[in-house]
Motif scaffolding. Structure first.
Motif, mmCIF file in Angstrom:
data_model
loop_
_atom_site.group_PDB
_atom_site.id
_atom_site.type_symbol
_atom_site.label_atom_id
_atom_site.label_comp_id
_atom_site.label_asym_id
_atom_site.label_seq_id
_atom_site.Cartn_x
_atom_site.Cartn_y
_atom_site.Cartn_z
ATOM 1 N N HIS A 167 1.070 -1.379 -0.118
ATOM 2 C CA HIS A 167 0.084 -0.192 0.001
ATOM 3 C C HIS A 167 0.713 1.207 0.136
ATOM 4 O O HIS A 167 0.287 2.298 0.203
ATOM 5 C CB HIS A 167 -0.918 -0.023 1.330
ATOM 6 C CG HIS A 167 -1.957 -0.851 1.062
ATOM 7 N ND1 HIS A 167 -2.013 -2.262 1.174
ATOM 8 C CD2 HIS A 167 -3.340 -0.658 0.691
ATOM 9 C CE1 HIS A 167 -3.258 -2.920 0.966
ATOM 10 N NE2 HIS A 167 -4.049 -2.012 0.811
ATOM 11 N N GLU A 168 2.173 1.094 -0.180
ATOM 12 C CA GLU A 168 3.176 2.157 -0.108
ATOM 13 C C GLU A 168 2.908 3.184 1.080
ATOM 14 O O GLU A 168 2.868 4.588 0.929
ATOM 15 C CB GLU A 168 3.115 2.928 -1.537
ATOM 16 C CG GLU A 168 3.354 2.000 -2.480
ATOM 17 C CD GLU A 168 3.339 2.826 -4.002
ATOM 18 O OE1 GLU A 168 2.639 3.928 -3.966
ATOM 19 O OE2 GLU A 168 3.976 2.324 -4.760
ATOM 20 N N VAL A 169 2.743 2.658 2.231
ATOM 21 C CA VAL A 169 2.472 3.320 3.484
ATOM 22 C C VAL A 169 3.840 3.289 4.433
ATOM 23 O O VAL A 169 3.941 3.857 5.363
ATOM 24 C CB VAL A 169 1.369 3.392 4.229
ATOM 25 C CG1 VAL A 169 0.079 3.844 3.466
ATOM 26 C CG2 VAL A 169 1.034 1.759 4.553
ATOM 27 N N LEU A 170 4.672 2.274 4.071
ATOM 28 C CA LEU A 170 5.739 2.134 4.704
ATOM 29 C C LEU A 170 6.852 2.924 4.111
ATOM 30 O O LEU A 170 7.501 2.738 3.235
ATOM 31 C CB LEU A 170 6.057 0.425 4.629
ATOM 32 C CG LEU A 170 7.224 0.042 5.764
ATOM 33 C CD1 LEU A 170 6.859 0.094 7.164
ATOM 34 C CD2 LEU A 170 7.429 -1.378 5.358
ATOM 35 N N VAL A 171 7.022 4.149 5.388
ATOM 36 C CA VAL A 171 7.984 5.084 4.745
ATOM 37 C C VAL A 171 9.611 4.854 4.940
ATOM 38 O O VAL A 171 10.286 4.915 3.981
ATOM 39 C CB VAL A 171 7.671 5.987 5.446
ATOM 40 C CG1 VAL A 171 8.589 7.532 5.142
ATOM 41 C CG2 VAL A 171 6.169 6.640 5.274
ATOM 42 N N ARG A 172 9.787 4.066 6.045
ATOM 43 C CA ARG A 172 11.487 3.944 6.161
ATOM 44 C C ARG A 172 11.491 2.848 7.128
ATOM 45 O O ARG A 172 10.501 2.528 7.998
ATOM 46 C CB ARG A 172 11.902 5.336 6.835
ATOM 47 C CG ARG A 172 13.265 5.249 6.571
ATOM 48 C CD ARG A 172 13.630 6.678 6.609
ATOM 49 N NE ARG A 172 13.480 7.351 8.073
ATOM 50 C CZ ARG A 172 14.552 7.899 8.562
ATOM 51 N NH1 ARG A 172 15.942 7.921 8.309
ATOM 52 N NH2 ARG A 172 14.408 8.456 9.741
ATOM 53 N N ILE A 173 12.620 1.894 6.894
ATOM 54 C CA ILE A 173 12.757 1.126 7.834
ATOM 55 C C ILE A 173 14.314 1.179 8.498
ATOM 56 O O ILE A 173 15.251 1.127 7.622
ATOM 57 C CB ILE A 173 12.918 -0.464 7.230
ATOM 58 C CG1 ILE A 173 11.362 -0.621 6.659
ATOM 59 C CG2 ILE A 173 13.225 -1.605 8.257
ATOM 60 C CD1 ILE A 173 11.598 -1.921 5.686
ATOM 61 N N THR A 174 14.384 1.286 9.827
ATOM 62 C CA THR A 174 15.792 1.702 10.516
ATOM 63 C C THR A 174 16.004 0.533 11.338
ATOM 64 O O THR A 174 15.146 0.161 12.094
ATOM 65 C CB THR A 174 15.757 2.997 10.953
ATOM 66 O OG1 THR A 174 14.830 3.917 10.566
ATOM 67 C CG2 THR A 174 17.146 3.680 11.126
ATOM 68 N N PRO A 175 17.330 -0.040 11.306
ATOM 69 C CA PRO A 175 17.648 -1.020 12.207
ATOM 70 C C PRO A 175 17.775 -0.381 13.487
ATOM 71 O O PRO A 175 18.138 0.657 13.685
ATOM 72 C CB PRO A 175 19.139 -1.362 11.813
ATOM 73 C CG PRO A 175 19.099 -0.972 10.274
ATOM 74 C CD PRO A 175 18.270 0.157 10.253
#
Length: 869
Positions: free
Chosen positions: A336-344
RNA sequence: GGGCGUUUAGCUCAGUUGGUAGAGCGCCUCCCUUACAAGGAGGAUGUCGGGAGUUCGAGCCUCUCAACGCCCACCA
């Protein structure tokens, strides 16, 4: 008698002796405490080991220290009670039994509560005595006639009364709160049963679109799967970024549910995006925020750790495990393209102390104890010194925890334990809290049981007959005196005993909490079965002996209560000591020529050597008493080791081969055995009974502990004998350095030392292998000799042909240099006016004396050197 | 983030009011000397983590830095 002793083996057979001696004590009921006694009480309750447990080194240390204290006080004239018992260990035991059932393909739910409890009781009854039996191998002098179990009738009665009373006082309540839920144990656990571990995870930033307008608010979370339980997005009220959004609504992605954007001080502007999703049913902090803002609680994860099938949860996730649900949620968010960023992101995850399963913070109905009112007197008792921690630093630890105490979740969704004494009307649901079911026809009991620590918290008084405050044990032995335990259960156990003891008996349950270190392996790691680095005390006992184990452990207890690193070989220390005691005692006893009634100590006919050893013994007695009373057990061990090995064996027994006073020889041995008995009970009992004078006495463990005796101070004799030792050591050193053949005798000349050495000529001859001693008024010149200075006396060893003049001069110069260095520093001190005026008088005079000594000795050495020239 | 502990001889560690360092093991030399070789005699070994300060004097007290360990808190 003496011939029997001569036939004893030269290697001490520890196990044989220990088994026989323990049996002797037990058969005579020497451990049984008398609640009718006129003696002052001394009591310790054992930290009850888990019924599931087997003896490990931690127990060995703990029980050894308790036994040392118990035996010491018993000998000191107290009515000593050490009360043993076991803990029913709710979760641990239930886990064991359930595992066993699983092997048979069964589970407790099929069996039902009744049947399951029967099986568990059988198991517990079978194992309950195992660990206490093992404690016997440690020489434990506990009173097994008073053995207790936290689930026995008396303890259960105490538990019910305490629960009902606390409820009636408003200190126990039931309610829906966030608790630490273990999905594997299927139970709530308390805060301190949750251990945090750092885990590598991710911080997921998810875009929550705003309602009715363009734009979105991006939140950061480590647990995206809980988003279905969100009831708000929170921002900090002072965060200008989000100022305009407060009060507006946004939409949870994937399900489209609308939630408000709220402001709360709790939110940290600088963390993540500064916007936080609020999930009150699955996070303790969110729970608080939710309560502050009157938000609904939406539970989306169940007790199994699975997503609940409810309309708020995306249908694809219904019934899925929480971790599976996380993966799926992330995939959907990406789609859905709502995951903006993933940071460890490294974060701490709560684990169940018992099974290491990741706990789930869960909204659930549980029972709690309101701790703050109970904590207050418990804090006061430590602050005002009614209860003292040893070492003192643990008080701070205790106080900090108590001052920030949180309510205690006491209900467990288990079957093994004290079932909560609350009853519900089958029809109306009305609740009655009472020690008995008011009407079994119409009321059913709460199905939960209490936290195991609830019952162990009552241990010091529930084991003494409480709530019957007229019980003889309670009156005689409560409050207890000392509590001995490791620092790891200060919160779990010690704190709870203090609060409960004060609340229900009005007295602190003990006056001293003696905290010792934890046992670790040789690398400083905690010992655990899974790491495979355990040392089994039973094996050590088999290999080295119980007394050896005890002595080694005791000697490693430092004043600061440091952790103890162990390896197998360390127990050789105790074993060697036991062997030394055995052989020295054998030697002394098998050479006795006098009968028991001729062995009375006659203080009017003592040689200087006798006076010296009595003086040393007396000093040791004083130090042992002082140190044991201050819980410096390690110090006691090393004082006794040093006294026996270095003073008694190396010197006094050796002197006795030349001239002996059997009364002194035996008296010192007898006293020493008593001093050591608390730490090494078996060998001391065994040998003590071989002493002729004791043949009609009952046991060393019932004898009187030695006390300091001012009549045994002999300062002059001490000085003379120590001069002898100094001379002997120096002569041996000369023999060794000049390679005098070991068997060869030497002749010596003593200059100016008639007064000091005339009386010990025989000793000198034998100990330093001297043929002739010549007393001279002044030193002969230019002799080819090695020499030594003792005090103001020169001892000269003519070594014609052996001596290398240059070497001897060098040897003397080396000594001279050492003395001169010391002299220089001391004189510097004396030349400093400030030192003379501000240092204490005794330090100044000691410095002066030392300077004189050095000058004297240095002068003599210089004379010696000049003789060579 | 808060608190506590540790750092001393090759190893493991003692060292209570500040008076210039000890033990056990290990190491070197020698020894079956009428208890003990699981023993005996003799010996070597340390700028007490770094730095600064207080003091006549610091392993010990104060501050600071460093390394390691533990406990509590739990910022998604």
């Amino acid at each position: 008698m003496t011939s029997d002793i001569a036939n004893l083996p030269t290697k001490y057979e520890a196990r044989e002796t220990e088994n026989a001696i323990y049996k002797f004590w037990e058969d005579n009921s020497f451990f049984k405490a008398d609640n009718n006694s006129k003696k002052p009480p001394y009591s310790i309750v054992i930290p009850p080991p888990n019924v599931t447990g087997i003896l490990h080194m931690g127990h060995a240390l703990d029980e050894t220290l308790q036994d040392v204290l118990t035996r010491y006080h018993r000998m000191k004239g107290y009515e000593a009670l050490w009360l043993p018992g076991c803990d029913h260990a709710g979760i641990a035991t239930q886990n064991v039994v359930e595992k066993q059932l699983a092997k048979e393909g069964k589970n407790r739910h099929e069996l039902g509560r009744q049947k399951f409890l029967e099986i568990t009781w059988d198991w517990a009854n079978k194992h309950k005595d195992r660990i206490l039996e093992q404690c016997k191998l440690l020489g434990a002098s506990f009173d097994l006639s008073r053995k207790r179990f936290t689930l026995d009738e008396g303890c259960s009665k105490a538990v019910k009364k305490v629960f009902v009373d606390l409820y009636n006082k408003g200190l126990i309540y039931k309610g829906s709160y966030i608790v630490n839920w273990c999905p594997r144990c299927q139970s709530a656990i308390s805060d301190i049963e949750t251990e945090y571990e750092t885990e590598e995870g991710n911080l997921w930033e998810i875009s929550y679109p705003l309602k009715d307008e363009m734009g979105a608010i991006v939140i950061a979370t480590t647990r995206p799967e809980t988003m279905f339980g969100d009831v708000a997005v929170a921002v900090n009220p002072n965060d200008f970024k989000y100022k305009d959004l407060i009060g507006k609504k946004c939409v949870i992605p994937l399900t489209g549910r609308e939630i408000p954007i709220i402001a709360d001080e709790y939110v940290d502007k600088s963390f993540g995006t500064g916007a936080l999703k609020i999930t009150p049913a699955h996070d303790p902090n969110d729970f608080e925020v939710g309560r502050r803002h009157n938000l609904p609680f939406i539970k989306v994860i169940d007790e199994q750790g699975k997503m609940i099938a409810r309309q708020e949860v995306h249908p694809e996730l219904h019934g899925k495990d929480r971790y599976d649900a996380r993966e799926r949620t992330i995939r959907m968010l990406k789609a859905h393209e709502v995951l903006v960023r993933i940071t460890p992101h490294e974060h701490n995850v709560g684990k169940c102390q018992r099974c290491n399963t990741t706990i789930e913070p869960l909204l659930s109905e549980q029972w709690f104890v309101k701790m703050e009112p109970l904590a207050k007197p418990a804090i006061e008792a430590v602050k005002n010194g009614s209860i003292e921690f040893v070492p003192k630093r643990w008080e701070k630890n205790y106080l900090m925890w108590m001052e920030n105490i949180r309510d205690w979740c006491i209900s467990r969704q288990l079957w093994w334990g004290h079932q909560i004494p609350a009853y519900y009307h089958k029809k109306t649901g009305e609740m009655v809290v009472s020690t008995e079911n008011p009407d079994p026809e119409n009321y059913t009991q709460d199905t939960d049981v209490l936290d195991t620590w609830f019952s162990s918290g009552l241990w010091p008084f529930s084991t003494m007959g409480w709530p019957d405050t007229d019980s003889a044990d309670f009156k005689k032995f409560y409050p207890t005196t000392t509590l001995v335990t490791g620092f790891d259960i200060i919160f779990f156990w010690v704190a709870r005993m203090i609060t409960m003891g004060l609340e229900f008996t009005g007295k602190p349950p003990f006056s001293t909490v003696y905290i010792h270190g934890l046992i670790r392996d040789e690398n400083g790691q905690k010992m655990s079965k899974s790491k495979g680095n355990t040392i089994d005390p039973v094996e050590i006992i088999e290999k080295y002996g119980c007394d050896a184990l005890r002595f080694t452990l005791a000697s490693l207890c430092t004043y600061g209560g440091q952790d103890i690193k162990l390896s197998d070989e360390r127990f050789e220390y105790g074993r060697n000591f036991a062997n030394k005691i055995w052989n020295a005692s054998r030697f002394v006893l098998m050479n006795l020529t006098k009968s028991a009634d001729e062995l009375n100590l006659d203080l009017s006919s003592l040689s200087n050597a006798d006076k010296w050893i009595l003086n040393e013994l007396n000093n040791t007695i004083k130090l042992v008493n002082e140190n044991i009373q201050n819980y410096r057990i390690g110090e006691v061990a090393s004082i006794l080791y040093d006294f026996f090995w270095n003073s008694y064996c190396d010197w006094y027994v050796e002197l006795s081969k030349i001239e002996k006073n059997e009364a002194v020889l035996v008296c010192v041995l007898d006293k020493f055995l008593k001093l050591l008995h608390p730490i090494m009970p078996h060998i001391t009992e065994k040998i003590w009974q071989l002493i002729p004078e004791n043949k009609d006495a009952k046991a060393i463990m019932l004898s009187d502990f030695p006390e300091y005796d001012a009549r045994l101070e002999f300062k002059e004799a001490k000085e003379q004998i120590e001069a002898l030792f100094e001379a002997v050591r120096s002569l041996r050193n000369i023999r060794s350095e000049f390679n005098v053949i070991p068997g060869a005798k030497i002749n010596i000349q003593i200059v100016g030392g008639e007064k000091l050495f005339k009386g010990v000529v025989e000793y000198l001859k034998r100990l330093a292998k001297v043929e002739n001693i010549e007393f001279l008024a002044s030193a002969p010149s230019d002799s080819q000799a090695a020499s030594v200075v003792v005090g103001d006396v020169k001892i000269i060893v003519p070594l014609k042909g052996v001596i290398n003049v240059e070497e001897e001069i060098a040897r003397q110069n080396k000594k001279l240099q050492k003395l001169e260095a010391e002299l220089k520093s001391l004189e510097g001190r004396m030349n400093n006016q400030k030192f003379v005026s501000s240092a204490p008088a005794d330090v100044v005079s000691a410095t002066k004396t030392r300077i004189e000594e050095i000058k004297l000795a240095a002068g003599k050495i210089n004379e010696l050197i000049s003789n060579f020239r």
